[in-house]
Design an enzyme around this catalytic site. Structure first.
Site, mmCIF file in Angstrom:
data_model
loop_
_atom_site.group_PDB
_atom_site.id
_atom_site.type_symbol
_atom_site.label_atom_id
_atom_site.label_comp_id
_atom_site.label_asym_id
_atom_site.label_seq_id
_atom_site.Cartn_x
_atom_site.Cartn_y
_atom_site.Cartn_z
ATOM 1 N N TYR A 88 -3.777 64.367 10.207
ATOM 2 C CA TYR A 88 -3.258 63.228 9.442
ATOM 3 C C TYR A 88 -3.021 62.079 10.423
ATOM 4 O O TYR A 88 -3.644 62.037 11.483
ATOM 5 C CB TYR A 88 -1.984 63.729 8.725
ATOM 6 C CG TYR A 88 -1.393 62.793 7.725
ATOM 7 C CD1 TYR A 88 -2.169 62.241 6.706
ATOM 8 C CD2 TYR A 88 -0.036 62.462 7.775
ATOM 9 C CE1 TYR A 88 -1.607 61.378 5.781
ATOM 10 C CE2 TYR A 88 0.534 61.601 6.849
ATOM 11 C CZ TYR A 88 -0.259 61.066 5.862
ATOM 12 O OH TYR A 88 0.294 60.202 4.955
ATOM 13 N N ARG A 142 -8.652 49.806 2.231
ATOM 14 C CA ARG A 142 -7.548 49.548 3.185
ATOM 15 C C ARG A 142 -7.067 50.902 3.672
ATOM 16 O O ARG A 142 -6.113 51.456 3.143
ATOM 17 C CB ARG A 142 -6.426 48.763 2.476
ATOM 18 C CG ARG A 142 -5.371 48.184 3.340
ATOM 19 C CD ARG A 142 -4.363 49.209 3.879
ATOM 20 N NE ARG A 142 -3.309 49.574 2.969
ATOM 21 C CZ ARG A 142 -2.749 50.801 2.934
ATOM 22 N NH1 ARG A 142 -3.169 51.779 3.728
ATOM 23 N NH2 ARG A 142 -1.782 51.063 2.089
ATOM 24 N N LYS A 160 -5.168 63.904 3.157
ATOM 25 C CA LYS A 160 -4.007 64.010 2.247
ATOM 26 C C LYS A 160 -4.047 65.354 1.525
ATOM 27 O O LYS A 160 -3.023 65.988 1.309
ATOM 28 C CB LYS A 160 -4.034 62.872 1.222
ATOM 29 C CG LYS A 160 -3.839 61.484 1.826
ATOM 30 C CD LYS A 160 -2.389 61.053 1.836
ATOM 31 C CE LYS A 160 -2.228 59.718 2.539
ATOM 32 N NZ LYS A 160 -0.839 59.270 2.664
ATOM 33 N N GLU A 231 -5.160 56.190 -3.501
ATOM 34 C CA GLU A 231 -4.807 56.079 -2.080
ATOM 35 C C GLU A 231 -5.564 54.945 -1.416
ATOM 36 O O GLU A 231 -6.795 54.839 -1.563
ATOM 37 C CB GLU A 231 -5.158 57.405 -1.386
ATOM 38 C CG GLU A 231 -4.663 57.514 0.040
ATOM 39 C CD GLU A 231 -3.146 57.602 0.119
ATOM 40 O OE1 GLU A 231 -2.546 58.379 -0.642
ATOM 41 O OE2 GLU A 231 -2.565 56.862 0.938
ATOM 42 N N ASP A 232 -4.861 54.146 -0.687
ATOM 43 C CA ASP A 232 -5.453 53.163 0.223
ATOM 44 C C ASP A 232 -6.491 52.254 -0.433
ATOM 45 O O ASP A 232 -7.563 51.974 0.141
ATOM 46 C CB ASP A 232 -6.011 53.868 1.471
ATOM 47 C CG ASP A 232 -4.885 54.381 2.374
ATOM 48 O OD1 ASP A 232 -3.716 54.251 1.966
ATOM 49 O OD2 ASP A 232 -5.163 54.900 3.464
ATOM 50 N N ASP A 254 0.035 56.420 -4.206
ATOM 51 C CA ASP A 254 0.791 56.938 -3.070
ATOM 52 C C ASP A 254 1.380 55.824 -2.216
ATOM 53 O O ASP A 254 2.506 55.925 -1.724
ATOM 54 C CB ASP A 254 -0.153 57.811 -2.238
ATOM 55 C CG ASP A 254 0.544 58.509 -1.098
ATOM 56 O OD1 ASP A 254 1.679 58.942 -1.296
ATOM 57 O OD2 ASP A 254 -0.065 58.625 -0.020
ATOM 58 N N ASP A 255 0.630 54.745 -2.029
ATOM 59 C CA ASP A 255 1.090 53.678 -1.126
ATOM 60 C C ASP A 255 2.228 52.873 -1.734
ATOM 61 O O ASP A 255 3.102 52.398 -1.015
ATOM 62 C CB ASP A 255 -0.090 52.770 -0.761
ATOM 63 C CG ASP A 255 -1.163 53.575 -0.071
ATOM 64 O OD1 ASP A 255 -0.919 54.034 1.054
ATOM 65 O OD2 ASP A 255 -2.224 53.816 -0.684
ATOM 66 N N ASN A 401 0.929 52.182 9.858
ATOM 67 C CA ASN A 401 0.097 53.238 10.452
ATOM 68 C C ASN A 401 -1.238 52.672 10.889
ATOM 69 O O ASN A 401 -1.690 51.684 10.327
ATOM 70 C CB ASN A 401 -0.161 54.335 9.401
ATOM 71 C CG ASN A 401 1.097 55.063 9.019
ATOM 72 O OD1 ASN A 401 1.893 55.410 9.874
ATOM 73 N ND2 ASN A 401 1.287 55.275 7.724
HETATM 74 N N1 LIG Z 1 4.711 54.916 6.282
HETATM 75 C C1 LIG Z 1 3.995 55.147 5.204
HETATM 76 O O1 LIG Z 1 4.113 56.194 4.537
HETATM 77 C C2 LIG Z 1 3.020 54.125 4.754
HETATM 78 C C3 LIG Z 1 2.664 53.085 5.564
HETATM 79 N N2 LIG Z 1 1.781 52.161 5.119
HETATM 80 C C4 LIG Z 1 1.355 51.145 6.058
HETATM 81 O O2 LIG Z 1 1.776 49.877 5.634
HETATM 82 C C5 LIG Z 1 0.898 48.920 6.172
HETATM 83 C C6 LIG Z 1 0.629 47.861 5.116
HETATM 84 O O3 LIG Z 1 -0.063 48.404 4.013
HETATM 85 P P1 LIG Z 1 -0.359 47.491 2.719
HETATM 86 O O4 LIG Z 1 0.917 46.991 2.179
HETATM 87 O O5 LIG Z 1 -1.208 48.234 1.772
HETATM 88 O O6 LIG Z 1 -1.240 46.372 3.414
HETATM 89 P P2 LIG Z 1 -1.420 44.835 3.125
HETATM 90 O O7 LIG Z 1 -2.462 44.363 4.051
HETATM 91 O O8 LIG Z 1 -1.586 44.610 1.669
HETATM 92 O O9 LIG Z 1 -0.006 44.218 3.513
HETATM 93 C C7 LIG Z 1 0.306 43.705 4.764
HETATM 94 C C8 LIG Z 1 1.408 42.679 4.582
HETATM 95 O O10 LIG Z 1 1.797 42.259 5.869
HETATM 96 C C9 LIG Z 1 1.817 40.836 5.891
HETATM 97 N N3 LIG Z 1 1.496 40.335 7.218
HETATM 98 C C10 LIG Z 1 0.289 40.386 7.832
HETATM 99 N N4 LIG Z 1 0.373 39.720 8.995
HETATM 100 C C11 LIG Z 1 1.630 39.276 9.111
HETATM 101 C C12 LIG Z 1 2.321 38.519 10.084
HETATM 102 N N5 LIG Z 1 1.715 38.103 11.187
HETATM 103 N N6 LIG Z 1 3.616 38.230 9.877
HETATM 104 C C13 LIG Z 1 4.220 38.649 8.765
HETATM 105 N N7 LIG Z 1 3.634 39.387 7.803
HETATM 106 C C14 LIG Z 1 2.348 39.683 7.978
HETATM 107 C C15 LIG Z 1 0.771 40.406 4.897
HETATM 108 O O11 LIG Z 1 1.009 39.080 4.468
HETATM 109 C C16 LIG Z 1 0.986 41.431 3.798
HETATM 110 O O12 LIG Z 1 2.029 41.003 2.976
HETATM 111 C C17 LIG Z 1 -0.333 49.679 6.682
HETATM 112 O O13 LIG Z 1 -0.289 49.751 8.096
HETATM 113 C C18 LIG Z 1 -0.150 51.060 6.133
HETATM 114 O O14 LIG Z 1 -0.644 52.060 7.007
HETATM 115 C C19 LIG Z 1 1.256 52.197 3.858
HETATM 116 C C20 LIG Z 1 1.575 53.212 3.012
HETATM 117 C C21 LIG Z 1 2.436 54.287 3.431
HETATM 118 C C1 LIG Z 2 0.595 56.868 5.010
HETATM 119 C C2 LIG Z 2 -0.243 56.066 4.152
HETATM 120 O O1 LIG Z 2 -0.454 56.408 2.999
HETATM 121 C C3 LIG Z 2 -0.795 54.843 4.656
HETATM 122 O O2 LIG Z 2 -0.507 54.457 5.774
HETATM 123 O O3 LIG Z 2 -1.567 54.231 3.921
HETATM 124 MG MG LIG Z 3 -2.008 55.349 2.159
#
Ligand SMILES: NC(=O)C1=CN([C@@H]2O[C@H](COP(=O)(O)OP(=O)(O)OC[C@H]3O[C@@H](n4cnc5c(N)ncnc54)[C@H](O)[C@@H]3O)[C@@H](O)[C@H]2O)C=CC1
Ligand SMILES: CC(=O)C(=O)O
Ligand SMILES: [Mg+2]
Length: 545
Positions: A88, A142, A160, A231-232, A254-255, A401
């Site tokens: 993962y 994504r 997953k 997912e993603d 999931d996200d 991530n």
């Molecule tokens: N810990 C977990 O379980 C999870 C973590 N994630 C992580 O969250 C991250 C974002 O995922 P999404 O929301 O789907 O992506 P996304 O690309 O839709 O969202 C990114 C956000 O960050 C903002 N952003 C980008 N550059 C920026 C900057 N320089 N300053 C301020 N804000 C900025 C964007 O405007 C946007 O609102 C990914 O890295 C993903 O791996 C996602 C799902 C689960």
């Molecule tokens: C953990 C997860 O679902 C993500 O980073 O998109």
């Molecule tokens: Mg995800």
């Protein structure tokens, strides 16, 4: 493109209709004279540990899962902390980026836009239609924070689902990884001779919507007992498909929802510790989100219930939350914005745009800073120190991530708060020693939620996944820490207990499904809590090694 039908447990020469079988005993003379199971477990582990790069380890484990699923899951369950970073995040991210290069054998179902009009016939080629219970569906647009990986995103569905088996005891044969191929906008892949997806840019929303309508309908026909995890998908489509289909089919994103639930859970535990140190009530917490995509907004929506469960109104809860995107603080007077950001857009700020994170922290004075931005290092030393200056125990969750995109490292967070930080990251960091004590990072990753949420929804035969079921998974996780885990200020239970936690969450989810009236296994209603928990455990698949 070629439609690949062979499931991951088939070796390509076996017949498609074959169910996964534990390897049969070879005839006399066709195996070494001494092949003891326990020794073979050690042998496989030694082979894994002899590999030096994480990707080599991933490839080795992928082959092992295919050749001997029982051995793979046995090792996985016995060594969760060692295995999750390989199968993962973070390694699955690298595996996805290189999927078309490391590809060895088919796993899952690939369906492309070219299959529009005949999606049902593609799905019916899946060898075990009746057994299917959970599909993880991505379109690769994504993957983690790594961007548009096209069909290379299949690796996230596979990863997953391995956690569904390991964490919730879903039978391997009941899992269906799916990758939808709408093209890719990543030029590197379009130019890569080894890339395995359609060589075209992503299609527009209109044909995609027509495809998704057909796909979802045909999925419900081919797999009548299936739960779907989206997912993603890129943020716009993540929200779009969730809203379009959630009242029609059993599914969750999931996200948006899984991440919301896992972060609410860790936040509940962190906020209690933080409030105990500051002497301020739980309702006084102020949460600043850095990143306002599907994950950021999904988590913000779920964290509303942290405040409403304390008795605040919806309006009061919303006022405790601030969002930042790439243009800075999100506020109404800033001008038009994407629909998913509007609910949290501040009405009370009318000054000039504030872009710098330090200035935003100075204005908001948050108790918690959550990163879902994909911006590595955004929480630099000055940001962490500013949080430490405002709070005796600042809550800092860099949740992006994989590890290389984390907004800060655990080491930096500990160092710049003198060990006082309450920390959870999306990908794992090692524990560290500080002032003669060991401090443990939390892993705020939806992997703590989706196995139990999925198992509960499957066993209840839920016709829909309601918000109350998602909330129940979160509160169940928050409750599941032992006294020992709490004595170390852990925000999440130890990953080694993932099965126990998965079962407990599943039980809570079934109860929530019953309350919402979406359960179709109504006989479970008669069980006491202890009976229901025992029933959940009895349904978990175990490797036979
Ligand atoms: N810990 C977990 O379980 C999870 C973590 N994630 C992580 O969250 C991250 C974002 O995922 P999404 O929301 O789907 O992506 P996304 O690309 O839709 O969202 C990114 C956000 O960050 C903002 N952003 C980008 N550059 C920026 C900057 N320089 N300053 C301020 N804000 C900025 C964007 O405007 C946007 O609102 C990914 O890295 C993903 O791996 C996602 C799902 C689960
Ligand atoms: C953990 C997860 O679902 C993500 O980073 O998109
Ligand atoms: Mg995800």
């Amino acid at each position: 493109m070629t439609i690949i039908l062979t499931p991951y447990w088939s070796n390509g020469v076996q017949k498609l209709k074959m169910a996964p079988q534990p390897p049969s005993k070879p005839k006399h003379g066709l195996a070494p004279p001494v092949l003891d199971d326990d020794v073979h477990v050690r042998r496989c582990l030694a082979q894994l540990r002899s590999k030096t790069s994480p990707l080599e380890k991933y490839i080795y484990l992928s082959a092992l899962k295919h050749e001997n699923p029982d051995m793979f899951y046995k090792l996985c369950l016995d060594n969760m902390a060692e295995f999750t970073p390989i199968i993962y995040t973070p390694t699955v991210g690298e595996a996805c980026q290189k999927w078309s290069h490391i590809y060895r054998r088919p796993e899952g179902i690939y369906i492309s836009i070219k299959d529009k009009g005949k999606i049902g016939s593609v799905l019916k080629n899946w060898p075990k239609l009746d057994e299917a219970r959970i599909a993880v569906v991505t379109d690769g647009s994504r993957i983690l924070g790594l961007g548009d990986l096209g069909v290379n995103g299949m690796g996230i569905s596979v990863g997953k689902l391995s956690l569904y088996v390991a964490g919730a005891g879903i039978r391997p044969v009941s899992t269906v990884p799916i990758c939808l191929d709408f093209g890719t906008n990543t030029q590197k892949y379009l130019d890569d001779p080894l890339y395995m997806g359609l060589r075209q840019r992503r299609i527009g929303d209109e044909p995609m919507t027509a495809f998704m309508d057909e796909f979802m309908h045909e999925m419900s026909v081919a797999f009548p007992k299936l739960l779907i995890q989206f997912e993603d998908f890129s943020t716009d489509h993540a929200f779009m498909w969730l809203e379009r289909f959630r009242n029609q089919y059993p599914l969750f994103n999931d996200d948006i929802q899984g991440t919301g639930a896992v972060v609410l859970s860790g936040f509940i535990n962190a906020a209690k510790l933080s409030s105990a140190a500051s002497g301020k009530p739980l309702t006084s917490h102020k949460i600043l989100f850095f990143g306002a995509g599907s994950a950021g907004v999904g988590v913000a929506m779920q964290l509303m219930s942290f405040f409403t469960l304390q008795g605040l109104s919806e309006k009061e809860a919303r006022e405790r939350i601030w969002l930042v995107d790439s243009q800075g603080l999100i506020f109404d007077a800033r001008g038009p914005m994407a629909e998913h950001k509007q609910y949290f857009s501040r009405r009370d700020y009318t000054g000039p745009p504030i872009k710098d994170l330090l200035d935003i922290i100075e204005y908001v004075k948050p108790t918690a800073l959550l990163g879902l931005s994909t911006i590595s290092g955004a929480f630099h030393s000055g940001v962490i120190q500013a949080m430490a200056a405002l709070n005796a125990r600042p809550i800092i969750f860099p949740l992006s991530n994989p590890v290389k995109l984390s907004e800060c490292t655990f080491q930096d967070a500990v160092q710049h708060t003198d060990g006082q930080v309450l920390f959870a990251s999306g990908s794992p960091f090692p524990e560290m020693d500080w002032n003669s004590r060991t401090i443990h990072p939390g892993q705020g990753n939806n992997m703590y939620i989706f196995p139990g949420l999925g198992l509960g929804a499957i066993l209840a035969r839920a016709s829909a996944v309601t918000d109350t079921m998602v909330e129940a998974s979160s509160l169940g996780l928050a409750e599941s820490l032992t006294d020992d885990e709490r004595s170390f200020d852990l925000l999440y239970p130890r990953i080694e207990r993932i099965r126990e936690i998965g079962a407990f969450i599943a039980k809570e989810v079934i109860r929530a499904a019953q309350k919402a009236g979406v359960d179709r296994s109504t006989d479970l209603r008669r069980m006491s809590d202890a009976e229901l928990l025992a029933f959940v455990h009895s349904k978990m698949w175990n490797p036979m090694v």
